[in-house]
Design a protein around this motif. Structure first.
Motif, short mmCIF file in Angstrom:
data_model
loop_
_atom_site.label_atom_id
_atom_site.label_comp_id
_atom_site.label_asym_id
_atom_site.label_seq_id
_atom_site.Cartn_x
_atom_site.Cartn_y
_atom_site.Cartn_z
N GLN A 70 0.84 -1.21 0.00
CA GLN A 70 0.00 0.00 0.00
C GLN A 70 0.87 1.25 0.00
O GLN A 70 0.57 2.23 -0.70
CB GLN A 70 -0.92 0.00 1.23
N ALA A 71 1.97 1.21 0.78
CA ALA A 71 2.84 2.38 0.86
C ALA A 71 3.52 2.65 -0.49
O ALA A 71 3.69 3.80 -0.89
CB ALA A 71 3.88 2.17 1.95
N ILE A 72 3.87 1.57 -1.21
CA ILE A 72 4.49 1.75 -2.53
C ILE A 72 3.48 2.39 -3.49
O ILE A 72 3.79 3.34 -4.22
CB ILE A 72 4.98 0.40 -3.10
N ALA A 73 2.24 1.88 -3.44
CA ALA A 73 1.20 2.43 -4.32
C ALA A 73 1.00 3.91 -4.03
O ALA A 73 0.89 4.73 -4.95
CB ALA A 73 -0.11 1.67 -4.13
N LYS A 74 0.97 4.26 -2.75
CA LYS A 74 0.76 5.66 -2.36
C LYS A 74 1.95 6.51 -2.85
O LYS A 74 1.76 7.60 -3.38
CB LYS A 74 0.64 5.74 -0.83
N ALA A 75 3.17 5.97 -2.68
CA ALA A 75 4.37 6.71 -3.10
C ALA A 75 4.33 6.95 -4.61
O ALA A 75 4.69 8.03 -5.08
CB ALA A 75 5.62 5.93 -2.72
N GLU A 76 3.85 5.95 -5.33
CA GLU A 76 3.83 6.11 -6.79
C GLU A 76 2.77 7.12 -7.23
O GLU A 76 3.00 7.90 -8.15
CB GLU A 76 3.65 4.75 -7.47
N THR A 77 1.61 7.12 -6.52
CA THR A 77 0.61 8.14 -6.90
C THR A 77 1.08 9.53 -6.46
O THR A 77 0.65 10.53 -7.02
CB THR A 77 -0.79 7.86 -6.31
#
Ligand SMILES: Cc1cc2nc3c(=O)[nH]c(=O)nc-3n(C[C@H](O)[C@H](O)[C@H](O)COP(=O)(O)OP(=O)(O)OC[C@H]3O[C@@H](n4cnc5c(N)ncnc54)[C@H](O)[C@@H]3O)c2cc1C
Length: 455
Positions: free
Chosen positions: A121-128
């Motif tokens: 989830q943190a990776i997805a947030k970082a990418e957005t």
């Protein structure tokens, strides 16, 4: 006034402009023009607007941008009535940076805890939040997103390995995580490549995954145990029935676990007064129909893949089939179902009541959901009485117009006795004759026609 504003702007920008401004003012009401109106700006101190504009521009031009400085510059700019476009840009950049900072903090915490779900989830947030792979590097120069992705990969591999070890141990020693009898789990250690391929490749041979673990649970509890484990370890799962779906939905895309329902194939109950059958999801459609035939009932669904497809797969794809015309869709005939959600929770909506108007229609959500909401484990289906006689008529038609007329006439004359209508063109017949050459399959009629219809 417009001209005056332009000249003032030029001065603020530090460009050369006349010290003595000479402008023409035109009053829109009187249309009277005043010539030679002048103002002397030579000794004016820099305006607060100018100073705030410069401060904000400077803060935005820095690399990397200093968040504290930008915050102060924005405060000042708001008070000094700075150009609204510049202010808006400054605020956008500020919000973006705040979001980035929050995403980095979240990613750093997730990296520390090494919890797969949080990390993903943190990776997805970082990418957005537009954090590039090389941004926020560690001492070795590796960006924080890249680092997190590498950890996810390691953790996934470790979880898969743990499962594989426990499955193999389970086959031999009944280890604690998942205990499957020999033959009920297919892994590279236990089986040949062809057996794995059977579950990895779709019926058309168009899609092929590379799952190394095929699980064949025999009960709802086992399905629940698999999904709970997979959810905890963040392993992807693809439910599979007969693997006859033609769109690649029943096979893994990468190396997901394949959860085959084929061992859950029992008919649990049949109410011979109402024709309501309770059946496990992995029961093959034709076998269910044969069972019902012994009691003068039939499944209200028939399709080409009936010898292989499962009733759970039929429900998951809301399959139509040949009997649709007379008996309607599975949405109308499935009265209830039991399903296991992704976290292992069992949802029991196994109603065997035809006129059940209580609460939400949960079964409807699962029909046609193609395994995205959970795994269907059992169903209750309303089955019609089997007709005592079946008559088939085969027509040759000169054009498609006549195919449609045949259908309309059959409906008018046969009413609800009509259970199916199919048609095909000559090209389809030629294709089958060519493919089945030498097997005894022959042209249905002596002469050839552009279209054929069957009822
Ligand atoms: C020759 C041939 C003819 C066909 N004719 C027709 C036809 O006339 N009409 C028609 O509608 N379709 C037809 N199909 C398509 C296919 O047979 C149907 O879609 C069938 O319903 C799929 O059932 P299955 O058990 O093989 O499911 P699978 O192919 O194994 O799975 C299909 C999808 O459902 C999911 N799924 C399977 N089981 C479950 C479960 N228990 N819980 C949750 N999700 C699950 C899978 O993940 C996948 O997304 C035909 C296919 C073939 C090969």
């Amino acid at each position: 006034m417009v001209a005056l504003a332009r000249e003032l702007d030029m001065l603020e920008e530090g460009q050369q402009g006349p010290k003595e401004l000479e402008v023409e003012m035109i009053s829109p009401l009187s249309k009277v023009s005043f010539r030679n109106f002048s103002v002397d700006l030579s000794d004016q101190p820099a305006s607060p607007t100018h100073a705030a504009t410069e401060f904000l521009r400077g803060a935005l031009a820095k690399t990397p941008i200093d968040l504290e400085e930008l915050s102060m510059a924005l405060e000042q700019a708001k008070r000094a009535d700075v150009d609204s476009m510049l202010l808006l840009r400054g605020e956008d950049v500020f919000m973006e940076l705040i979001e980035k900072q929050a995403a980095v903090t979240r990613l750093a915490t997730a990296l520390q805890n090494r919890m797969l779900k949080d990390l993903r989830q943190a990776i997805a947030k970082a990418e957005t939040s537009k954090i590039g792979p090389d941004e926020f590097p560690d001492a070795s120069g590796c960006g924080i997103v890249k680092r997190a992705k590498a950890v996810v990969e390691q953790e996934e591999l470790a979880a898969m390995e743990e499962l594989r070890r426990s499955l193999n141990a389970g086959v031999r020693h009944q280890a604690p995580i998942l205990t499957f009898e020999p033959g009920n789990v297919v892994t590279p250690e236990e089986s040949e490549r062809e057996e794995l391929l059977r579950f990895n490749q779709d019926w058309m041979g168009k899609w092929e995954g590379r799952s190394a673990a095929i699980l064949k649970p025999a009960s709802t509890e086992e399905v629940s145990a698999v999904l709970r484990y997979a959810s905890e370890k963040n392993l992807a799962v693809v439910p599979q029935g007969g693997n006859t779906g033609l769109v690649g939905g029943s096979v893994p895309v990468h190396d997901e676990l394949v959860l085959s329902l084929l061992r859950m194939n029992q008919v649990e109950a049949l109410d011979t007064r109402s024709g309501i059958v309770t059946v496990q999801a992995g029961c093959v459609l034709e076998q269910l129909d044969q069972y019902l035939a012994k009691h003068d009932f039939m499944v209200p669904l028939d399709l080409g893949a009936k010898g292989t497809c499962t009733i759970g797969g039929n429900a998951a794809t809301n399959a139509g089939g040949l009997r649709y015309l007379r008996y309607g869709s599975l949405r109308g005939n499935i009265l209830g179902l039991e399903a296991v959600l992704a976290d292992g929770k069992v949802v029991n909506s196994l109603s065997a009541l035809r006129k059940d108007n209580t609460g939400y229609g949960l079964p409807q959500l699962f029909i046609g959901s193609e395994g995205t909401l959970g795994v269907i484990t059992k169903l209750t289906i309303l089955c019609p009485t089997r007709p005592k006689a079946i008559n088939i008529a085969f027509f040759a038609c000169s054009d498609f117009e006549n195919v449609q007329r045949t259908f309309a006439l059959a409906r008018q004359n046969l009413g609800e006795v009509l259970s199916a209508v199919e048609f095909c063109d000559r090209a389809a017949i030629d294709f089958v004759l060519k493919r089945e050459a030498g097997t005894g399959v022959r042209d249905p009629l002596e002469e050839t026609y552009p279209f054929y219809a069957g009822t």
